[in-house]
Scaffold this motif. Structure first.
Motif, mmCIF file in Angstrom:
data_model
loop_
_atom_site.group_PDB
_atom_site.id
_atom_site.type_symbol
_atom_site.label_atom_id
_atom_site.label_comp_id
_atom_site.label_asym_id
_atom_site.label_seq_id
_atom_site.Cartn_x
_atom_site.Cartn_y
_atom_site.Cartn_z
ATOM 1 N N GLU A 172 -6.489 6.098 7.932
ATOM 2 C CA GLU A 172 -7.006 4.851 7.366
ATOM 3 C C GLU A 172 -7.702 5.108 6.037
ATOM 4 O O GLU A 172 -7.519 4.345 5.068
ATOM 5 C CB GLU A 172 -7.964 4.182 8.346
ATOM 6 N N THR A 206 -5.152 5.539 3.295
ATOM 7 C CA THR A 206 -4.565 4.260 2.885
ATOM 8 C C THR A 206 -5.541 3.465 2.038
ATOM 9 O O THR A 206 -5.168 2.897 0.999
ATOM 10 C CB THR A 206 -4.157 3.442 4.126
ATOM 11 N N GLY A 217 -3.706 -2.277 9.384
ATOM 12 C CA GLY A 217 -3.292 -1.927 10.728
ATOM 13 C C GLY A 217 -2.479 -3.007 11.409
ATOM 14 O O GLY A 217 -1.323 -3.248 11.051
ATOM 15 N N LYS A 218 -3.066 -3.684 12.347
ATOM 16 C CA LYS A 218 -2.358 -4.653 13.187
ATOM 17 C C LYS A 218 -1.601 -5.708 12.394
ATOM 18 O O LYS A 218 -0.432 -5.999 12.679
ATOM 19 C CB LYS A 218 -3.353 -5.324 14.142
ATOM 20 N N ASN A 266 -0.707 -5.522 9.266
ATOM 21 C CA ASN A 266 0.257 -4.805 8.421
ATOM 22 C C ASN A 266 0.514 -5.502 7.082
ATOM 23 O O ASN A 266 1.618 -5.442 6.548
ATOM 24 C CB ASN A 266 1.583 -4.602 9.166
ATOM 25 N N CYS A 267 -0.493 -6.165 6.546
ATOM 26 C CA CYS A 267 -0.368 -6.788 5.218
ATOM 27 C C CYS A 267 -0.017 -5.734 4.175
ATOM 28 O O CYS A 267 0.661 -6.017 3.181
ATOM 29 C CB CYS A 267 -1.668 -7.476 4.825
ATOM 30 N N SER A 292 2.012 -3.441 4.142
ATOM 31 C CA SER A 292 3.416 -3.057 3.977
ATOM 32 C C SER A 292 3.991 -3.644 2.692
ATOM 33 O O SER A 292 4.888 -3.055 2.083
ATOM 34 C CB SER A 292 4.249 -3.506 5.179
ATOM 35 N N ASN A 345 0.508 -3.335 -1.259
ATOM 36 C CA ASN A 345 0.020 -1.964 -1.291
ATOM 37 C C ASN A 345 -0.216 -1.490 -2.723
ATOM 38 O O ASN A 345 0.119 -2.180 -3.683
ATOM 39 C CB ASN A 345 0.988 -1.034 -0.558
#
Length: 402
Positions: free
Chosen positions: A31, A34, A259-260, A262-263, A265, A268
């Protein structure tokens, strides 16, 4: 009373779990990596634009700035680039669809960091910043001018400045006052009657107008935000202080984002965009013309005489990789639109390519439900976020704005 105390205790325990016993946010190494990749301090230096040899010439940027704010760069003398790209509103206009000479069918995009994009407009119908700058000038709903009139305007008002940058202006004495391959029937007829050499000369002046405006727009970069200060502290192991300290709700939102939910993706990198095109099931707007997004833009960018393969490009064709290898067909392109940067997004509603959603809450609710696309195939799937999770995501997104 016991139930109220119990709920309060659970929330307190959740906050402690997010912050850790020492008051520092708790993230795994993955994390942290990222989060660090999203910080503005990882934004690389702006690359040279070899298709525009004037991109980093200060005099070109100065002329471009003048033209950007000049209402004389329109058919009726009332509209400039800055009419929609307002300097005090992140270079956008807060409207669901931009309004120039007429109302368009798309939301104005902000300009911070725009020179880093490989494609331009919501659908990517232009492949360089300078080619993009030309398009609104002749769009009948935006500035509604024509390239012959712009060439005359440049010569009459800015001739000396232009020639110091780009060299001698062509002889325009025999060029019609109004002519363009994209204009009215009269303007098209006047354009078609011009010798090829004369049309090329006008196109060269027109291209240089775009290159000057692009040189100015390259200077517009995103500012640092609370998130960036938080990310730097997290990367250095420093306990966040002041506005860099995130609340438990903001930390939960960040964890969901990477995480959950997943924005990350699509949103970024330090600009929170992958610069690509996606269909996410955003509904069309009633009474607007049909809009199929990227699938229709492919032919437009290929046909543009000012694209990277055209004669008005500076440098060689090695800069044309994006255009040469672009995806040209497929259901993935139907109603696909460019991923917008999320920096500053919280303070510039409405959202999506035609202002479909009036708040970030509506945006997050859309992705949580993930309705099917009206045409093509949506890439998103239901997230089934709780009310608390949706509110946390919005709270985090607000940290990306000053």
């Amino acid at each position: 009373m016991r139930r109220l105390v119990s709920v309060a205790s659970l929330l307190a325990l959740a906050a402690l779990a997010l912050l850790g016993g020492c008051g520092r946010p708790q993230f795994s190494d993955a994390e942290k990596k990222t989060i660090a990749s999203l910080a503005l301090n990882t934004l690389p230096a702006l690359k040279a634009d070899t298709t525009n040899q004037y991109a980093d010439v200060p005099a070109a940027a100065a002329l471009g700035s003048t033209l950007f704010f000049d209402v004389g760069m329109s058919r009726d003398g009332t509209v400039s680039c800055s009419t929609c790209h307002k300097i005090d509103r992140q270079f956008q206009d807060d409207l669901p669809q931009a309004v120039g000479v007429g109302r368009t069918n798309r939301r104005t995009m902000p300009l911070a960091g725009v020179a880093r994009d490989p494609w331009f407009f919501w659908d990517g119908r232009r492949d360089s910043l300078w080619a993009q700058a030309l398009t609104p000038l002749e769009n009948p709903l935006e500035q509604a001018g024509n390239r012959a009139a712009f060439a005359h305007y440049i010569k009459n008002r800015f001739g000396e400045r232009y020639e110091r940058i780009f060299g001698p202006l062509p002889d325009l004495s025999a060029v019609p006052a109004n002519a363009s391959p994209l204009g009215t029937d009269a303007e098209k007829a006047a354009w078609n009657a011009m010798p090829a050499s004369q049309a090329d000369a006008v196109n060269r002046v027109f291209a240089n107008i775009g290159k000057a405006i692009a040189a100015f727009e390259r200077s517009i970069e995103p500012p640092q935000t609370r998130f960036d200060r938080f990310a730097i502290d997290l990367a250095t192991g420093t306990k966040p202080q002041g506005d860099a300290a995130f609340s438990p709700e903001e930390i939960l939102g960040l964890k969901l984002f990477i995480g959950k939910a997943n924005c990350v993706s699509c949103h970024n990198g330090p600009r929170f965009t992958d610069n690509s095109f996606h269909s996410t099931g955003v509904p069309p707007v009633k009474d607007l013309p049909p809009d199929r997004g990227r699938i229709d833009a492919v032919a437009q960018v290929q046909a543009d005489p000012f694209n990277c393969f055209g004669k008005f490009r500076d440098g060689d064709a090695s800069a044309c990789r994006e255009l040469r290898f672009m995806v040209k067909d497929g259901q993935d392109l139907v109603r696909a639109y460019k991923t917008p940067s999320l920096r500053g997004a919280a303070s510039r509603p409405p959202y999506m390519h035609a202002g479909q959603f009036s708040s970030l809450d509506e945006v997050v609710a859309h992705y949580s439900k993930a309705p099917a696309a009206v045409e093509g195939v949506s890439e998103v799937h239901p997230l089934d976020l709780s009310d608390r999770e949706r509110a946390a995501l919005v709270a985090f997104l607000k940290t990306l704005s000053e």
